[in-house]
Enzyme design. Structure first.
Site, PDB file in Angstrom:
ATOM      1  N   THR A  46       0.837  -1.808  -0.271  1.00  9.43           N
ATOM      2  CA  THR A  46      -0.477   0.183   0.169  1.00  9.43           C
ATOM      3  C   THR A  46       1.051   1.011  -0.184  1.00  9.43           C
ATOM      4  OG1 THR A  46       0.253   0.137   2.136  1.00  9.43           O
ATOM      5  CG2 THR A  46      -1.698  -1.858   1.503  1.00  9.43           C
ATOM      6  N   CYS A  47       0.175   2.236   0.002  1.00 12.34           N
ATOM      7  CA  CYS A  47       1.248   3.878   0.243  1.00 12.34           C
ATOM      8  C   CYS A  47       2.081   3.762   1.623  1.00 12.34           C
ATOM      9  CB  CYS A  47       0.542   5.266  -0.287  1.00 12.34           C
ATOM     10  SG  CYS A  47      -1.108   5.006   1.120  1.00 12.34           S
ATOM     11  N   ASN A  48       1.454   2.913   2.636  1.00 16.45           N
ATOM     12  CA  ASN A  48       2.638   3.496   3.605  1.00 16.45           C
ATOM     13  C   ASN A  48       3.041   1.976   4.112  1.00 16.45           C
ATOM     14  OD1 ASN A  48       1.953   5.862   4.705  1.00 16.45           O
ATOM     15  ND2 ASN A  48      -0.156   5.108   4.842  1.00 16.45           N
ATOM     16  N   GLU A 101      -8.593   4.172   9.511  1.00 16.30           N
ATOM     17  CA  GLU A 101      -8.548   4.294   8.209  1.00 16.30           C
ATOM     18  C   GLU A 101      -9.648   2.524   7.912  1.00 16.30           C
ATOM     19  OE1 GLU A 101      -7.301   2.892   5.678  1.00 16.30           O
ATOM     20  OE2 GLU A 101      -5.254   2.467   6.252  1.00 16.30           O
ATOM     21  N   ALA A 102     -10.599   3.243   6.841  1.00 12.41           N
ATOM     22  CA  ALA A 102     -11.009   1.869   6.264  1.00 12.41           C
ATOM     23  C   ALA A 102     -10.208   1.238   5.103  1.00 12.41           C
ATOM     24  CB  ALA A 102     -12.666   2.121   6.010  1.00 12.41           C
ATOM     25  N   GLY A 176      -5.615  11.673 -10.777  1.00 12.12           N
ATOM     26  CA  GLY A 176      -5.862  10.560 -10.351  1.00 12.12           C
ATOM     27  C   GLY A 176      -7.526  10.574 -10.714  1.00 12.12           C
ATOM     28  N   ALA A 177      -7.937   8.749 -11.147  1.00  9.71           N
ATOM     29  CA  ALA A 177      -9.380   8.174 -10.908  1.00  9.71           C
ATOM     30  C   ALA A 177      -9.852   7.219 -10.063  1.00  9.71           C
ATOM     31  CB  ALA A 177      -9.686   8.661 -12.485  1.00  9.71           C
ATOM     32  N   GLU A 179      -9.850   4.730  -6.349  1.00  6.06           N
ATOM     33  CA  GLU A 179     -10.034   4.887  -5.033  1.00  6.06           C
ATOM     34  C   GLU A 179      -9.741   6.597  -3.722  1.00  6.06           C
ATOM     35  OE1 GLU A 179     -10.912   2.095  -1.084  1.00  6.06           O
ATOM     36  OE2 GLU A 179      -9.394   1.451  -2.763  1.00  6.06           O
TER      37      GLU A 179
END
Length: 390
Positions: A46-48, A101-102, A176-177, A179
């Site tokens: 993920t980003c993190n 966060e979900a 970006g488009a 989530e």
């Protein structure tokens, strides 16, 4: 024997943004390569965080991440119950940059799906991830850990509100488009904004998202034009290289604020050196997040209690998993003994009698196996197994 799960990874807690970029695995090329290197495993990228979960020795997973330019000091390695506990904390949102966060729950689910598609899962990993997903749902439905809007996208909006206060007169460009862009626009729309500009490599996707939020759509070639019109840029596109560099931002009368929540980053960090540009990235959002965390801190012990219960449930399942062959043999033995004792009984009566006969042995077998989790194999298990074959 010990629970043979392992985890090797890095996250926002152990590695700066530039290191996390090197470790990030795109789903088309790098993710299948990682799963191939692991043999059996699940990759959460993920980003993190980038985390590799598997069964057996963690050395291949560690070597894979080191091969991507990650220094050993940025990695953590967890084995056995600690690896499982970490996965549960991740799924519950306790290990996220934005606690509660979900979005991470969907990413855990997607990681399992991609591993299945590659044929890379096995029973222990399947059970671990399925139970983690179930736990994540419970954490959000039974506690207030996710109360309010909690996501990286919301933290970005919080930062924008701190900078501008009122967004109603602003032109906001979203790169970006996907989530993350959709989440940000959902929060943005609720706060009111003057103009929304959506830029995406595929203009049709930009159009679909822009229509939902009353914005304007542009393809990537129009990005320089959009940047000239924007007051605030939020970047969340999936791109292997920078989309915005210093050369794209000529000097302007009014300042431009840019928030890059993509990984890999969309905006060249040199943009932050321009006198008229103010650039924030994922690591900068931590200050915003720390402020928001205080509202949910009281819910963390409740989630941790759910985690400990889920760990107990998994280990009970694992105890049964370890001795499933012995249990099957005991059940077969009990059916034979019941038939000998009640030759005139029908199938239903025999099945009930066999169940009554086998039940205390099976419970004892599971209990002894559970007592030995983390220790050597239980000799009584082996003895019972041999007896059940007679």
């Amino acid at each position: 024997m010990a629970l043979p799960l392992y985890l090797v990874g890095l996250s926002h807690k152990t590695a700066p943004l530039e290191v996390r970029e090197r470790a990030a695995l795109d789903p088309v090329v790098a993710l299948p390569a990682a799963l191939s290197a692991l043999g059996k495993g699940v990759v959460l990228s993920t980003c993190n965080r980038t985390e590799l979960y598997g069964v057996g020795s963690p050395e291949k997973a560690r070597a894979f991440l080191l091969s991507r330019g990650v220094a050993p000091r940025h990695l953590y390695v967890k084995e056995g119950v600690e690896a499982l506990r970490h996965l549960y904390r991740v799924a519950a949102g306790l290990d996220s940059l934005v606690v509660g966060e979900a979005q991470i729950l969907g990413q855990v689910r997607e990681a399992l799906f991609l591993a299945r598609r590659q044929g890379a899962t096995e029973s222990l990993l399947e059970k671990a991830f399925q139970s983690a997903i179930a736990l994540g749902k419970r954490a959000r439905s039974e506690t207030g850990i996710g109360m309010g809007a909690v996501s990286v996208a919301y933290a970005a909006l919080d930062l924008a509100l701190a900078v501008y206060g009122d967004l109603s007169g602003l032109s906001v460009a979203v790169l970006g488009a996907g989530e993350m862009a959709e989440l940000f626009l959902t929060h943005l729309k609720a706060h009111g904004v003057g103009r929304i500009l959506v830029v995406n490599r595929t203009e049709e996707k930009a159009q679909a998202l822009a229509e939902r939020f009353g914005g304007e759509a542009f393809g990537l070639p129009a990005l320089p034009q959009v940047l000239r019109q924007a007051d605030l840029v939020v970047a969340s596109a999936a791109a292997p290289h920078y989309l915005v560099g210093p050369e794209d931002l000529p000097k302007r009368a009014k300042p431009l604020f840019l928030i890059d929540i993509a990984l890999p980053r969309n905006i060249d960090p040199r943009v932050g050196d321009l006198p008229h540009a103010y650039l924030y990235n994922l690591d900068d959002l931590k200050r915003v997040v720390d402020r928001n965390l205080r509202a949910r801190a009281g819910e963390i012990p409740k989630v941790e209690a759910l985690i400990e219960k889920a760990l107990g449930d998994y280990m009970e399942w694992y105890a049964g998993h370890r001795v499933r062959e012995a249990i099957r043999a005991l059940e077969a033995w009990a059916r034979v003994q019941a038939a000998k004792a009640q030759p005139e009984a029908g199938p239903v009566e025999l099945e009930k009698a066999a169940g009554r006969l086998a039940h205390p042995f099976i419970l004892g077998l599971k209990r002894r196996a559970l007592d030995r989790v983390g220790g050597p194999p239980c000799p009584e298990d082996c003895l019972l197994y041999r007896l059940s074959r007679t």
